[in-house]
Design a protein around this motif. Structure first.
Motif, short mmCIF file in Angstrom:
data_model
loop_
_atom_site.label_atom_id
_atom_site.label_comp_id
_atom_site.label_asym_id
_atom_site.label_seq_id
_atom_site.Cartn_x
_atom_site.Cartn_y
_atom_site.Cartn_z
N ALA A 1 0.75 -1.21 -0.16
CA ALA A 1 -0.04 0.07 -0.07
C ALA A 1 0.90 1.41 0.07
O ALA A 1 0.55 2.05 -0.74
CB ALA A 1 -0.83 -0.01 1.14
N LEU A 2 1.90 1.14 0.78
CA LEU A 2 2.65 2.38 1.02
C LEU A 2 3.68 2.65 -0.25
O LEU A 2 3.84 3.73 -0.64
CB LEU A 2 3.62 2.38 2.19
CG LEU A 2 2.94 2.40 3.48
CD1 LEU A 2 3.95 2.22 4.41
CD2 LEU A 2 2.26 3.86 3.60
N ALA A 3 4.08 1.60 -0.88
CA ALA A 3 4.89 1.66 -2.24
C ALA A 3 3.83 2.25 -3.17
O ALA A 3 4.40 3.13 -4.16
CB ALA A 3 5.37 0.20 -2.72
N VAL A 4 2.64 1.77 -3.23
CA VAL A 4 1.85 2.25 -4.36
C VAL A 4 1.53 3.83 -4.21
O VAL A 4 1.49 4.70 -5.04
CB VAL A 4 0.64 1.52 -4.48
CG1 VAL A 4 -0.51 2.07 -5.39
CG2 VAL A 4 0.70 0.18 -4.88
N PHE A 5 1.26 4.00 -2.87
CA PHE A 5 0.92 5.55 -2.43
C PHE A 5 2.08 6.49 -2.96
O PHE A 5 1.88 7.59 -3.37
CB PHE A 5 0.77 5.51 -0.93
CG PHE A 5 0.44 6.99 -0.34
CD1 PHE A 5 -0.82 7.47 -0.65
CD2 PHE A 5 1.14 7.38 0.56
CE1 PHE A 5 -0.92 8.91 -0.31
CE2 PHE A 5 0.84 8.90 1.21
CZ PHE A 5 -0.07 9.46 0.70
N GLY A 6 3.42 5.83 -2.46
CA GLY A 6 4.31 6.75 -3.04
C GLY A 6 4.53 6.91 -4.50
O GLY A 6 4.85 8.09 -4.82
N SER A 7 4.11 6.10 -5.12
CA SER A 7 4.04 6.19 -6.67
C SER A 7 3.22 7.15 -7.18
O SER A 7 3.30 8.21 -7.85
CB SER A 7 3.76 4.82 -7.46
OG SER A 7 4.07 4.91 -8.86
N ALA A 8 1.81 7.29 -6.44
CA ALA A 8 0.90 8.49 -6.69
C ALA A 8 1.33 9.71 -6.19
O ALA A 8 1.00 10.55 -7.06
CB ALA A 8 -0.28 7.96 -5.75
N LEU A 9 2.00 9.83 -5.10
CA LEU A 9 2.46 11.08 -4.80
C LEU A 9 3.73 11.55 -5.83
O LEU A 9 3.87 12.68 -6.15
CB LEU A 9 3.19 11.18 -3.40
CG LEU A 9 2.26 10.87 -2.34
CD1 LEU A 9 2.88 10.73 -1.05
CD2 LEU A 9 1.09 11.79 -2.45
N THR A 10 4.49 10.76 -6.46
CA THR A 10 5.62 11.00 -7.39
C THR A 10 4.86 11.42 -8.79
O THR A 10 5.12 12.40 -9.27
CB THR A 10 6.32 9.76 -7.71
OG1 THR A 10 6.98 8.97 -6.75
CG2 THR A 10 7.36 9.94 -8.80
N LEU A 11 3.62 10.97 -9.02
CA LEU A 11 3.02 11.49 -10.15
C LEU A 11 2.44 12.72 -9.88
O LEU A 11 2.49 13.63 -10.81
CB LEU A 11 1.77 10.56 -10.49
CG LEU A 11 0.82 10.92 -11.56
CD1 LEU A 11 1.73 11.08 -12.93
CD2 LEU A 11 -0.34 9.98 -11.82
#
Length: 390
Positions: A288-298
Motif C-alpha cells: 500500500a505504501l509503495a503504491v501510495f508513494g508512486s501516486a505522490l510521485t505522479l
C-alpha cells in the motif's frame, strides 16, 4: 571477489566521481565537499565491517562467504557494510548530501552522481550483501523494508513542497532508491530482479530529467518553478522527452518505470505468500505504501511539468529556442530506452539482463509488458478516433 581489493577500487571510484562534479561557484564547491566527506566516511566505516567479516569467516573472498546473521558481530558487520551501500546510493537516513548536491551543482554533474553512477554502485553492492555475503534473519529483512518504505514516503513528501525544480529532482533521486531497497530487501529472486531493474531504469530516466533541467536552466537562468512556464512551444523536444521521463518515474504504463515498479509490487505479494515471518505478514502495508508513494510521485511531476512547460508563457522567454542537435540527441536516446525497456521488459529485458543475477522466477498473474503496450496503444488510437468522429 576480494573485499579488500573491492574496497580499494570503491574508494578510487568515489574520488573520481567527486572529480566529475563541476564546481562552478562557492556553494557548489561546498556541496561537492560535503558529498566527498559523507561518502568517504562511509568507506571508513566499511573497513570495520570487513574486519569483522574476516574475524567471523577467516576469508575475504565474496564467493566463499555465506555468513548467518544470528550473532551480534555478524549483524554489526552487515550494518557497517550496509552503511556504505546506503550512503553511496543516497538512501534514508544517509541521503542528505543528494538534495544539497542537486540544488547547487551543475545539472550534468547531477546526471552522473545522484541519478546514475552512485545508484548503480551502491544498490548493486546491497544486492551482493543480501544475496551472497550474508544470510539475513527476519528482523534485518524487516529493517530493510522499513528503511526502504521510509525512504520512498519521506523523500517524495519533501519533493512535493519544493519550488526549486533541481531540488525536487534531488528528493526524487532519494525516493526512488526506496523502491530498490524494498525489492532487494524482499530477498526473493523476483524482488532482487525488480530492485536491479528499477536501479537501471532510474539511471536512465533520472539522467534524462537532470539533462532536461539543465536545458531549462540554461535557457531561462532560473531554477524556480514560479518563474518559469509556457516553455513547451519554445522547447518542444525537451518538453516531449521530459514528459516521457516524468511519466516513467511516476510508474505510468507502458514505460520502463512502470515495469520495474509493477515487478516490485508482484515481489511484495509473492513475499507475503512465502513465509510467516513478521515482515511477510506485513506485506499489505509494504504494498500500500509503495503504491501510495508512486501516486505522490505522479502528483509532484504534474507540478514539475506544468510549472516549467505549461501555463502562461512569460514575455522574457519569447526569444528562447531549443538547444542544438548535439544536446537533444542524448535525451532522445534516453527516452527511447524508457519506451523500449518498458515494452519488452517481461519477454527480453528481465530474462536476459537480470535473471542471470537474481535467479529464475515466474511472474505473478497475467501481466505481460508487450500485451500492456498494445492495450495502451489501442486505447490511444481509439481515443483519437472518437475525437475525430465527434
Amino acid at each position: 571477489d576480494n573485499l579488500l581489493l573491492f574496497l580499494f577500487f570503491w574508494g578510487i571510484l568515489g574520488y573520481t566521481l567527486f572529480k566529475l562534479i563541476k564546481q562552478h561557484d562557492a556553494e557548489s564547491s561546498d556541496s561537492a565537499k560535503k558529498t566527498l566527506i559523507l561518502v568517504g566516511s562511509s568507506d571508513a566505516i566499511m573497513i570495520i565491517g570487513i574486519g569483522l567479516l574476516w574475524n567471523l569467516a577467516g576469508t575475504l573472498s565474496i564467493s566463499e562467504l555465506s555468513v548467518q546473521t544470528s550473532s551480534g558481530p555478524a549483524i554489526m558487520a552487515f550494518i557497517l557494510l550496509a552503511v556504505g551501500s546506503f550512503t553511496k546510493a543516497g538512501a534514508f537516513p544517509f541521503h542528505t548530501w543528494i538534495n544539497n548536491f542537486t540544488e547547487k551543482a551543475h545539472g550534468i554533474s547531477s546526471a552522473y552522481m545522484p541519478a546514475s553512477f552512485d545508484k548503480l554502485i551502491g544498490i548493486y553492492f546491497l544486492v551482493v550483501l543480501c544475496s551472497r555475503i550474508f544470510v539475513l534473519n527476519q528482523w534485518l529483512t524487516l529493517v530493510l523494508l522499513i528503511l526502504g518504505i521510509a525512504t520512498i514516503i519521506f523523500a517524495v513528501m519533501m519533493a512535493l513542497i519544493q519550488h526549486n525544480y533541481k531540488k525536487l529532482l534531488g528528493y526524487h533521486a532519494v525516493s526512488q532508491v526506496g523502491y530498490m531497497v524494498v525489492g532487494i530487501g524482499l530477498g526473493t529472486p523476483l524482488g532482487i530482479a525488480a530492485g536491479l531493474f528499477h536501479m537501471f531504469n532510474h539511471a536512465v530516466y533520472k539522467s534524462g530529467l537532470f539533462l532536461s533541467a539543465t536545458t531549462v536552466e540554461r535557457k531561462t537562468g532560473t531554477t524556480d518553478l514560479n518563474e518559469t512556464g509556457g516553455l513547451a512551444s519554445k522547447l518542444p523536444i525537451t518538453f516531449i522527452t521530459t514528459v516521457i521521463f516524468a511519466l516513467s518515474i511516476s510508474g505510468i504504463p507502458p514505460l520502463n518505470g512502470f515495469a520495474s515498479k509493477w515487478m516490485i509490487y508482484q515481489g511484495i505479494i509473492d513475499f507475503g505468500q512465502q513465509a510467516t515471518g513478521v515482515a511477510n505478514q506485513l506485506w499489505i502495508i509494504w504494498l500500500a505504501l509503495a503504491v501510495f508513494g508512486s501516486a505522490l510521485t505522479l502528483a509532484s511531476f504534474i507540478k514539475f511539468i506544468t510549472g516549467i512547460f505549461l501555463g502562461r508563457k512569460k514575455e522574457i522567454y519569447e526569444k528562447v529556442k531549443e538547444v542544438s542537435f548535439v544536446q537533444w540527441i542524448p535525451v532522445i536516446l534516453l527516452a527511447v530506452i524508457c519506451v523500449w525497456f518498458g515494452a519488452f521488459s517481461t519477454k527480453y529485458v528481465v530474462k536476459e539482463l537480470f535473471m542471470p543475477v537474481s535467479g529464475n522466477f515466474s511472474f505473478i498473474g497475467i501481466w505481460d509488458s508487450a500485451m500492456l503496450t498494445w492495450l495502451v496503444i489501442s486505447s490511444i488510437i481509439g481515443g483519437v478516433l472518437i475525437y475525430w468522429i465527434g
